[in-house]
Design an enzyme around this catalytic site. Sequence first.
Site, short mmCIF file in Angstrom:
data_model
loop_
_atom_site.label_atom_id
_atom_site.label_comp_id
_atom_site.label_asym_id
_atom_site.label_seq_id
_atom_site.Cartn_x
_atom_site.Cartn_y
_atom_site.Cartn_z
N ASP A 1 -16.61 0.45 0.44
CA ASP A 1 -15.17 0.48 0.11
C ASP A 1 -14.67 -0.96 0.21
OD1 ASP A 1 -12.50 1.21 -0.18
OD2 ASP A 1 -12.30 1.88 1.90
C1 SPV Z 1 -9.13 5.52 2.69
O1 SPV Z 1 -9.29 6.70 2.98
O2 SPV Z 1 -9.75 4.97 1.79
C2 SPV Z 1 -8.17 4.71 3.42
C3 SPV Z 1 -7.94 4.98 4.83
O3 SPV Z 1 -7.65 3.76 2.87
S1 SPV Z 1 -9.06 3.98 5.73
O4 SPV Z 1 -10.41 4.33 5.38
O5 SPV Z 1 -8.73 4.24 7.10
O6 SPV Z 1 -8.79 2.59 5.39
MG MG Z 2 -8.69 3.16 1.18
#
Ligand code: SPV
Ligand code: MG
Length: 286
Positions: free
Chosen positions: A56
Amino acid sequence: MRRITNRTFRDVLVEGPAVRAAGVHDALGAMLAEQAGFAAVWASSLGISAARCVPDASLLTMTEYLQAAVHMQRRVGIPVVADCDTGFGDTLNIAYLVHEYEAAGISAVCIEDKQYPKMNSFVPGQHALLDTAAFARKISIAKAVQTGADFFVIARTEALISGLGVDEALHRCHAYAEAGADAVLVHSRQRTSVEVEAFLDRWDARAPVVVVPTTYPDWHFDDAVKAGVSMVIYANQGLRATIDALRTTFGSIIAHGGSAHLEADLASLTEVFELQRLRQWRELEG
Ligand code: SPV
Ligand code: MG
């Protein structure tokens, strides 16, 4: 079989007292969240990336995130809140994303004040932020280019994630609300809700507050609402449950040489067909 979404995120939020959203990465997750009683779904960048086994970290494109959100929204009647990371670039990227998401029928987006490219908030290390004025400008551009009154922009600060403290989170959220944000999301990775509660104690309610209690899961929804929260996002519990369920199931099939011992605990194919709305599709054949 298209679902008509007649309730925008703003509609759901004003009903109050607070919204619970489940983080999902596909339409199946969105439908299961709706059936469980969630009022909204969170099209999670973590989940959508993890479903493709990539970090991510601003790797997938806006088009890929948009497509994932649209796949969800077409199948459920509850609104999708699209996690748009940093807005996929600078101010023009923000304008483009608002055009595209709004035109696609997504009624709420969330944009965060990290620098592009970003890294998921739970990855240890520093998370560099844009300066407050630069991010406030992103928010005002988002609000300026939306065409309908219903479109909802959540401004997310990562000040607590970056260790900058509650004063800085408040300063930033005030600026983002001034810039037109419809709500602010204050994210924390502390093990308790204390830091977020300190923020809420001093927040003057000029915009609704959203929280993501991943690392402080013992904060009950009712207590969060009492503290002044308007939306709680359960961002990755579904993803983690999926990983656990698949790992256990697949491992067990290999270990037992078959799946007979699992059958009683698995969803039936009838349930699968119901989630696919097979009957309604077949009615189209006349
Ligand atoms: C997501 O679920 O992608 C978020 C929340 O942005 S976190 O993973 O806590 O950043
Ligand atoms: Mg996110």
